[in-house]
Design a protein around this motif. Sequence first.
Motif, PDB file in Angstrom:
ATOM      1  N   ASP A  44      -1.479 -12.194  15.711  1.00 38.26           N
ATOM      2  CA  ASP A  44      -1.538 -11.035  16.604  1.00 38.26           C
ATOM      3  C   ASP A  44      -2.341  -9.881  16.009  1.00 38.26           C
ATOM      4  O   ASP A  44      -2.472  -8.828  16.648  1.00 38.26           O
ATOM      5  N   GLY A  45      -2.809 -10.081  14.792  1.00 37.47           N
ATOM      6  CA  GLY A  45      -3.577  -9.023  14.146  1.00 37.47           C
ATOM      7  C   GLY A  45      -2.737  -8.049  13.355  1.00 37.47           C
ATOM      8  O   GLY A  45      -3.215  -6.969  12.978  1.00 37.47           O
ATOM      9  N   ARG A  46      -1.495  -8.433  13.061  1.00 39.39           N
ATOM     10  CA  ARG A  46      -0.626  -7.563  12.273  1.00 39.39           C
ATOM     11  C   ARG A  46      -0.743  -7.924  10.794  1.00 39.39           C
ATOM     12  O   ARG A  46      -0.926  -9.090  10.439  1.00 39.39           O
ATOM     13  N   LEU A  47      -0.624  -6.920   9.947  1.00 42.18           N
ATOM     14  CA  LEU A  47      -0.611  -7.167   8.510  1.00 42.18           C
ATOM     15  C   LEU A  47       0.571  -8.082   8.180  1.00 42.18           C
ATOM     16  O   LEU A  47       1.683  -7.865   8.659  1.00 42.18           O
ATOM     17  N   LEU A  48       0.319  -9.105   7.364  1.00 40.65           N
ATOM     18  CA  LEU A  48       1.375 -10.063   7.044  1.00 40.65           C
ATOM     19  C   LEU A  48       2.551  -9.361   6.370  1.00 40.65           C
ATOM     20  O   LEU A  48       2.360  -8.413   5.604  1.00 40.65           O
ATOM     21  N   PRO A  49       3.772  -9.840   6.643  1.00 38.88           N
ATOM     22  CA  PRO A  49       4.964  -9.136   6.150  1.00 38.88           C
ATOM     23  C   PRO A  49       4.995  -8.931   4.645  1.00 38.88           C
ATOM     24  O   PRO A  49       5.427  -7.878   4.168  1.00 38.88           O
ATOM     25  N   GLU A  50       4.559  -9.941   3.869  1.00 42.66           N
ATOM     26  CA  GLU A  50       4.620  -9.792   2.414  1.00 42.66           C
ATOM     27  C   GLU A  50       3.667  -8.697   1.915  1.00 42.66           C
ATOM     28  O   GLU A  50       3.866  -8.127   0.835  1.00 42.66           O
ATOM     29  N   LEU A  51       2.634  -8.399   2.697  1.00 42.56           N
ATOM     30  CA  LEU A  51       1.733  -7.303   2.332  1.00 42.56           C
ATOM     31  C   LEU A  51       2.258  -5.969   2.865  1.00 42.56           C
ATOM     32  O   LEU A  51       2.221  -4.961   2.157  1.00 42.56           O
ATOM     33  N   ALA A  52       2.756  -5.994   4.099  1.00 46.63           N
ATOM     34  CA  ALA A  52       3.301  -4.756   4.663  1.00 46.63           C
ATOM     35  C   ALA A  52       4.441  -4.200   3.821  1.00 46.63           C
ATOM     36  O   ALA A  52       4.629  -2.982   3.726  1.00 46.63           O
ATOM     37  N   SER A  53       5.185  -5.084   3.161  1.00 46.63           N
ATOM     38  CA  SER A  53       6.331  -4.646   2.360  1.00 46.63           C
ATOM     39  C   SER A  53       5.907  -3.917   1.087  1.00 46.63           C
ATOM     40  O   SER A  53       6.753  -3.305   0.421  1.00 46.63           O
ATOM     41  N   LEU A  54       4.622  -3.967   0.727  1.00 45.36           N
ATOM     42  CA  LEU A  54       4.157  -3.272  -0.470  1.00 45.36           C
ATOM     43  C   LEU A  54       4.093  -1.763  -0.261  1.00 45.36           C
ATOM     44  O   LEU A  54       4.107  -0.999  -1.238  1.00 45.36           O
ATOM     45  N   ALA A  55       3.986  -1.330   0.960  1.00 44.45           N
ATOM     46  CA  ALA A  55       3.892   0.112   1.234  1.00 44.45           C
ATOM     47  C   ALA A  55       5.261   0.761   1.102  1.00 44.45           C
ATOM     48  O   ALA A  55       6.292   0.138   1.382  1.00 44.45           O
ATOM     49  N   PRO A  56       5.332   2.007   0.678  1.00 43.93           N
ATOM     50  CA  PRO A  56       6.613   2.734   0.643  1.00 43.93           C
ATOM     51  C   PRO A  56       7.184   2.883   2.047  1.00 43.93           C
ATOM     52  O   PRO A  56       6.530   2.575   3.054  1.00 43.93           O
ATOM     53  N   ASP A  57       8.389   3.389   2.110  1.00 42.82           N
ATOM     54  CA  ASP A  57       9.081   3.553   3.384  1.00 42.82           C
ATOM     55  C   ASP A  57       9.106   5.024   3.802  1.00 42.82           C
ATOM     56  O   ASP A  57       9.115   5.931   2.972  1.00 42.82           O
ATOM     57  N   GLY A  58       9.160   5.238   5.108  1.00 42.38           N
ATOM     58  CA  GLY A  58       9.419   6.571   5.665  1.00 42.38           C
ATOM     59  C   GLY A  58       8.505   7.646   5.117  1.00 42.38           C
ATOM     60  O   GLY A  58       7.292   7.472   5.011  1.00 42.38           O
ATOM     61  N   ASP A  59       9.125   8.780   4.738  1.00 44.55           N
ATOM     62  CA  ASP A  59       8.362   9.926   4.251  1.00 44.55           C
ATOM     63  C   ASP A  59       7.761   9.709   2.874  1.00 44.55           C
ATOM     64  O   ASP A  59       6.992  10.551   2.403  1.00 44.55           O
ATOM     65  N   LYS A  60       8.121   8.618   2.213  1.00 46.65           N
ATOM     66  CA  LYS A  60       7.516   8.321   0.914  1.00 46.65           C
ATOM     67  C   LYS A  60       6.093   7.802   1.066  1.00 46.65           C
ATOM     68  O   LYS A  60       5.320   7.814   0.105  1.00 46.65           O
TER      69      LYS A  60
END
Length: 795
Positions: free
Chosen positions: A338-354
Amino acid sequence: MADVSDTQLGLFDRYWRAANYVSVGQIYLMDNPLLREPLAAEHVKPRLLGHWGTTPGLNFVYVHLNRVIKERDTDVLYICGPGHGGPAMVANTYLEGSYSEIYPEITQDEAGLRKLFRQFSFPGGIPSHVAPETPGSIHEGGELGYALVHAFGAAFDNPDLIVACVVGDGEAETGPLAAAWHSNKFLNPKVDGAVLPILHLNGYKIANPTLLARMADAELRDLFRGYGYEPLFVEGQDPVPMHRAMADTLDRAMDSIREIQLQARAEDWSGERPRWPMIVLRSPKGWTGPKEVDGKKVEDFWRSHQVPVSNARGDAAHRQILEDWLRSYRPQELFDGDGRLLPELASLAPDGDKRMGALPHANGGVLKKDLVLPDWKSLAVDVHRPGETIAETTRFMGAYLGEVISLNAEARNFRLMGPDETASNRLDAVFEVTDRVWMETIEPYDVHLAREGRVMEILSEHLCQGWLEGYLLTGRHGLFSCYEAFIHIVDSMVNQHAKWLKVTAELPWRKPIASLNYLLTSHVWRQDHNGFSHQDPGFADFVANKKAHIVRLYFPPDANTLLWVTDHCLRTWNRINVITAGKQPQPQWLTADEAERHCKAGAGIWEWACTCPADQEPDVVMACCGDVPTLETLAAVDLLRRELPGLRIRVVNVVDLMTLQSHKTHPHGLTDEEFNALFTKAKPVIFAYHGYPYLIHRLTYKRTNHDNFHVHGFQEEGTTTTPFDMAVMNEIDRFHLAMAAVRRLKDLGADGNRVIDTCEHSLEEHSRYIREHGEDMPQIRDWNWPPATEAKAGN
């Protein structure tokens, strides 16, 4: 130091590839965002605009900072110094999700990627720089030279913030950036945050090598150790060892910062200035891009600076190079169907306001709290009659600012900046409640130097301006005091800040920040001791060019009007407020209540100085704007009413210069009816203005009575001379003003000629006297507005 596994490094490399892919796609593509089909001419933008050369290095830094943020649960503000890093910052905020939260139409799928790519450097889209539209930014990417000083401004009084500032090696050649390295001498690790400079040496500017990149490591190490830093080097071209080196080096830097802060925040801290870490990152310009195009070197050379493949739409060979380049990042390993960043890569980014794109400090209005301000009237000058009291006007502003500092001491959200001029500009009352920040050695005989303080002084207008901008953009308040002639040094910085405010006002998600406030003193009319080099009132002309909803220009004629204006400016937001006021002893004209009414109106009739009632049509309007022009205008009025007692004179004073514009042009502008009520529809107006005369004509040229405006101001005449002689040289003195009025009144006959003769004789006497005695005549020095009984008798 954290133990980063090879598996983690592999994930970082894939994330970096994703950021590079999204960056290249923004520069080139308007369709086929995931290369689901062979690249065709219609998939490529007709106009290729953007900058690739610096982008892969910026992406590299971003992904490694993401790891640090997640592992250490820390707040990191990313400042992108390289001027053209827009593709990188947009790509990373898109991958982490903060971009789509702000711009929900840019979805995290193939359709969203298509929109993201198409909008970049495209009509109706977004700029190629790191602009206000870019989440996570406080620094416009076009501002070469100011990244590091903005970073330190953001770190002051932000003890839990780390500001990672990427300094491009082209930017590092600028004067402001060279001076900004000294900001570490003002950063207190006990109460401030930290700045981690990352000097990104990719070797080239637009078409030339960069100086620092050609310096050997040993020389660079000596240079930055001399500045007071501990340089850590990350160098290479192979991504695998470079990821390992960057991870290890970032951990060393973060550990060092944490140790410095822990020591400083302990009870037994000596106050010694620490040696902060910095990183020198050497990587190829245009890293991972085409090696050659048309047989010419591109990667690791200046040809990669902007668009390495220049004709991908019209040339099949170029288009193939672009397609091979995009496919080298293996997008199928980065994005799902669908053109979404794969989950294992998306999880590398911080969460929320971080996430760096969602960090509240990068949207300072979210954090801004109003200042607690004193009652300015409690500090006002006691004026019994106009002109009776003589005082140094800015000294009262200093007392007011001291109160501001005291009332906001616990919040630690106000600083006063200036290039070694706080005391010179008569603001030294602030030193009764605070000191100058100074992290270098303090000798026993030093005065008002301390590790903590609210006053920041350095002989660099660039640093004062940049510190204050960074401070305001992250949610705090301040004021910059400067000699009028030398505020021009920061013209380009003011220009960029005005543009930033203009754009952010159009972005609902950007919250208003506190205004950028200036006091310009030691001004043109009282720089008679320093001479022509110090005589320039032109900053007002420059500021007046900016958008009307942003700029304000105030010329308070005395201390009470200055107090009101200062109090008002500190309550505003998203403005550039320029206050011009002298520091020398001068008459005080208005009571506190009168000053308040006058300043709220912006311009008004001073009835006590008029020779006819306000509702009666005058023969002539004597108008003034600025403290010395006000003094000379009133002296001219005094002369005219004595010499021509039947003359009907109206005196109008302007404190808010922008009232002269139409209300259709500027929010503070007067309506035509209000303007005519002050200046009449057909009577001559002799206008004495603080600065260059043409600005008054420019602001009033559409008014009914504009043709009758005769403006006196600075004519670019100056030298080391007496105060009054400065006025004479530029024809804003009382005698030239009186003669100007008489010459516009044709029916005065012999009486008018007599007044002109008197004025010309007085000017000749003045010239003889100052050349003999070296000072102004007593009747000039000692003149004051006469008591009401004398004024009435004169009429």
